[in-house]
Write a protein that holds these residues in place. Structure first.
Motif, PDB file in Angstrom:
ATOM      1  N   PRO A  22       0.828  -1.202   0.000  1.00 28.39           N
ATOM      2  CA  PRO A  22       0.000   0.000   0.000  1.00 28.39           C
ATOM      3  C   PRO A  22       0.869   1.261   0.000  1.00 28.39           C
ATOM      4  N   VAL A  23       0.342   2.297  -0.625  1.00 26.72           N
ATOM      5  CA  VAL A  23       0.990   3.601  -0.658  1.00 26.72           C
ATOM      6  C   VAL A  23       0.105   4.560   0.129  1.00 26.72           C
ATOM      7  N   ALA A  24       0.705   5.371   0.991  1.00 32.94           N
ATOM      8  CA  ALA A  24      -0.054   6.302   1.827  1.00 32.94           C
ATOM      9  C   ALA A  24      -0.862   7.278   0.973  1.00 32.94           C
ATOM     10  N   ASP A  25      -2.061   7.600   1.438  1.00 34.24           N
ATOM     11  CA  ASP A  25      -2.935   8.547   0.741  1.00 34.24           C
ATOM     12  C   ASP A  25      -2.349   9.954   0.700  1.00 34.24           C
ATOM     13  N   THR A  26      -1.365  10.227   1.533  1.00 38.45           N
ATOM     14  CA  THR A  26      -0.787  11.563   1.607  1.00 38.45           C
ATOM     15  C   THR A  26       0.199  11.861   0.478  1.00 38.45           C
ATOM     16  N   LEU A  27       0.500  10.876  -0.355  1.00 32.94           N
ATOM     17  CA  LEU A  27       1.402  11.079  -1.489  1.00 32.94           C
ATOM     18  C   LEU A  27       0.722  12.017  -2.487  1.00 32.94           C
ATOM     19  N   SER A  28       1.364  13.126  -2.810  1.00 30.03           N
ATOM     20  CA  SER A  28       0.723  14.148  -3.644  1.00 30.03           C
ATOM     21  C   SER A  28       0.892  13.871  -5.136  1.00 30.03           C
ATOM     22  N   LEU A  29      -0.126  14.253  -5.891  1.00 27.63           N
ATOM     23  CA  LEU A  29      -0.072  14.118  -7.346  1.00 27.63           C
ATOM     24  C   LEU A  29       1.042  14.957  -7.966  1.00 27.63           C
ATOM     25  N   PRO A  30       1.246  16.200  -7.544  1.00 31.07           N
ATOM     26  CA  PRO A  30       2.350  16.964  -8.144  1.00 31.07           C
ATOM     27  C   PRO A  30       3.713  16.294  -7.936  1.00 31.07           C
ATOM     28  N   PHE A  31       3.927  15.690  -6.770  1.00 26.93           N
ATOM     29  CA  PHE A  31       5.187  14.986  -6.516  1.00 26.93           C
ATOM     30  C   PHE A  31       5.327  13.808  -7.480  1.00 26.93           C
ATOM     31  N   LEU A  32       4.282  12.986  -7.599  1.00 28.55           N
ATOM     32  CA  LEU A  32       4.322  11.841  -8.506  1.00 28.55           C
ATOM     33  C   LEU A  32       4.524  12.279  -9.952  1.00 28.55           C
ATOM     34  N   PHE A  33       3.792  13.277 -10.362  1.00 30.45           N
ATOM     35  CA  PHE A  33       3.899  13.765 -11.734  1.00 30.45           C
ATOM     36  C   PHE A  33       5.332  14.226 -12.012  1.00 30.45           C
ATOM     37  N   GLY A  34       5.944  14.884 -11.044  1.00 28.91           N
ATOM     38  CA  GLY A  34       7.327  15.331 -11.203  1.00 28.91           C
ATOM     39  C   GLY A  34       8.299  14.174 -11.384  1.00 28.91           C
ATOM     40  N   LEU A  35       8.027  13.040 -10.725  1.00 28.28           N
ATOM     41  CA  LEU A  35       8.904  11.874 -10.850  1.00 28.28           C
ATOM     42  C   LEU A  35       8.817  11.206 -12.224  1.00 28.28           C
ATOM     43  N   PHE A  36       7.650  11.285 -12.856  1.00 28.62           N
ATOM     44  CA  PHE A  36       7.410  10.497 -14.067  1.00 28.62           C
ATOM     45  C   PHE A  36       7.043  11.305 -15.304  1.00 28.62           C
ATOM     46  N   ALA A  37       6.875  12.608 -15.211  1.00 32.25           N
ATOM     47  CA  ALA A  37       6.388  13.413 -16.331  1.00 32.25           C
ATOM     48  C   ALA A  37       7.248  13.268 -17.580  1.00 32.25           C
ATOM     49  N   HIS A  38       8.552  13.185 -17.436  1.00 27.45           N
ATOM     50  CA  HIS A  38       9.429  13.115 -18.610  1.00 27.45           C
ATOM     51  C   HIS A  38       9.305  11.788 -19.370  1.00 27.45           C
ATOM     52  N   GLU A  39       8.682  10.771 -18.763  1.00 31.65           N
ATOM     53  CA  GLU A  39       8.490   9.470 -19.420  1.00 31.65           C
ATOM     54  C   GLU A  39       7.172   9.375 -20.175  1.00 31.65           C
ATOM     55  N   GLN A  40       6.307  10.345 -19.973  1.00 33.38           N
ATOM     56  CA  GLN A  40       4.958  10.242 -20.496  1.00 33.38           C
ATOM     57  C   GLN A  40       4.864  10.787 -21.920  1.00 33.38           C
ATOM     58  N   ASP A  41       4.273   9.981 -22.817  1.00 24.20           N
ATOM     59  CA  ASP A  41       4.026  10.446 -24.177  1.00 24.20           C
ATOM     60  C   ASP A  41       2.958  11.538 -24.178  1.00 24.20           C
ATOM     61  N   ARG A  42       1.948  11.342 -23.363  1.00 25.78           N
ATOM     62  CA  ARG A  42       0.898  12.338 -23.153  1.00 25.78           C
ATOM     63  C   ARG A  42       0.852  12.612 -21.662  1.00 25.78           C
ATOM     64  N   PRO A  43       0.674  13.865 -21.263  1.00 26.00           N
ATOM     65  CA  PRO A  43       0.651  14.164 -19.822  1.00 26.00           C
ATOM     66  C   PRO A  43      -0.403  13.333 -19.085  1.00 26.00           C
ATOM     67  N   ASP A  44      -0.006  12.771 -17.973  1.00 21.77           N
ATOM     68  CA  ASP A  44      -0.883  11.971 -17.103  1.00 21.77           C
ATOM     69  C   ASP A  44      -0.858  12.610 -15.708  1.00 21.77           C
ATOM     70  N   PRO A  45      -1.371  13.860 -15.582  1.00 22.36           N
ATOM     71  CA  PRO A  45      -1.270  14.562 -14.305  1.00 22.36           C
ATOM     72  C   PRO A  45      -2.030  13.883 -13.164  1.00 22.36           C
ATOM     73  N   GLU A  46      -2.986  13.009 -13.479  1.00 20.51           N
ATOM     74  CA  GLU A  46      -3.700  12.275 -12.430  1.00 20.51           C
ATOM     75  C   GLU A  46      -2.999  10.966 -12.086  1.00 20.51           C
ATOM     76  N   MET A  47      -1.922  10.662 -12.807  1.00 23.84           N
ATOM     77  CA  MET A  47      -1.095   9.488 -12.536  1.00 23.84           C
ATOM     78  C   MET A  47      -1.934   8.215 -12.472  1.00 23.84           C
ATOM     79  N   LYS A  48      -2.719   7.962 -13.504  1.00 26.53           N
ATOM     80  CA  LYS A  48      -3.581   6.784 -13.570  1.00 26.53           C
ATOM     81  C   LYS A  48      -2.896   5.596 -14.241  1.00 26.53           C
ATOM     82  N   LEU A  49      -1.737   5.816 -14.844  1.00 24.46           N
ATOM     83  CA  LEU A  49      -1.033   4.737 -15.521  1.00 24.46           C
ATOM     84  C   LEU A  49      -0.131   3.992 -14.538  1.00 24.46           C
ATOM     85  N   SER A  50       0.539   2.961 -15.028  1.00 16.91           N
ATOM     86  CA  SER A  50       1.487   2.201 -14.199  1.00 16.91           C
ATOM     87  C   SER A  50       2.906   2.541 -14.625  1.00 16.91           C
ATOM     88  N   TYR A  51       3.813   2.550 -13.656  1.00 15.23           N
ATOM     89  CA  TYR A  51       5.189   2.955 -13.919  1.00 15.23           C
ATOM     90  C   TYR A  51       6.164   2.027 -13.209  1.00 15.23           C
TER      91      TYR A  51
END
Length: 89
Positions: free
Chosen positions: A23-52
């Motif tokens: 499990p991942v804590a609910d306190t993990l923020s979307l902007p933090f996640l997006f910052g970790l993975f944004a450069h890998e995304q072909d199309r922006p996934d700001p809601e981080m619904k994909l798998s990485y």
């Protein structure tokens, strides 16, 4: 929809078996996640619904939100999102 993030744990290598979820804590923020993975995304996934796939650097970055210690030398990890319908109040 409620989105719950978990980390899939797999045995090492391409033919490794599924081990389980962390499990991942609910306190993990979307902007933090997006910052970790944004450069890998072909199309922006700001809601981080994909798998990485997680490399050692990302495992270290996410470790504060995961109660169990992750070990990149022993397992492969994938951050994923599960969607659940909102529950009526």
């Amino acid at each position: 929809m409620k989105i719950v993030r978990v980390i899939e744990v797999w045995e090492k290598d391409l033919d490794g078996a599924f081990v389980g979820y962390l499990p991942v804590a609910d306190t993990l923020s979307l902007p933090f996640l997006f910052g970790l993975f944004a450069h890998e995304q072909d199309r922006p996934d700001p809601e981080m619904k994909l798998s990485y796939m997680l490399d050692a650097r990302r495992i270290e970055a996410l470790q504060p939100w995961v109660a169990q210690q992750m070990d990149a030398a022993q397992f492969d990890y994938i951050l994923t999102a599960h969607r659940y319908p909102d529950q009526p109040a």
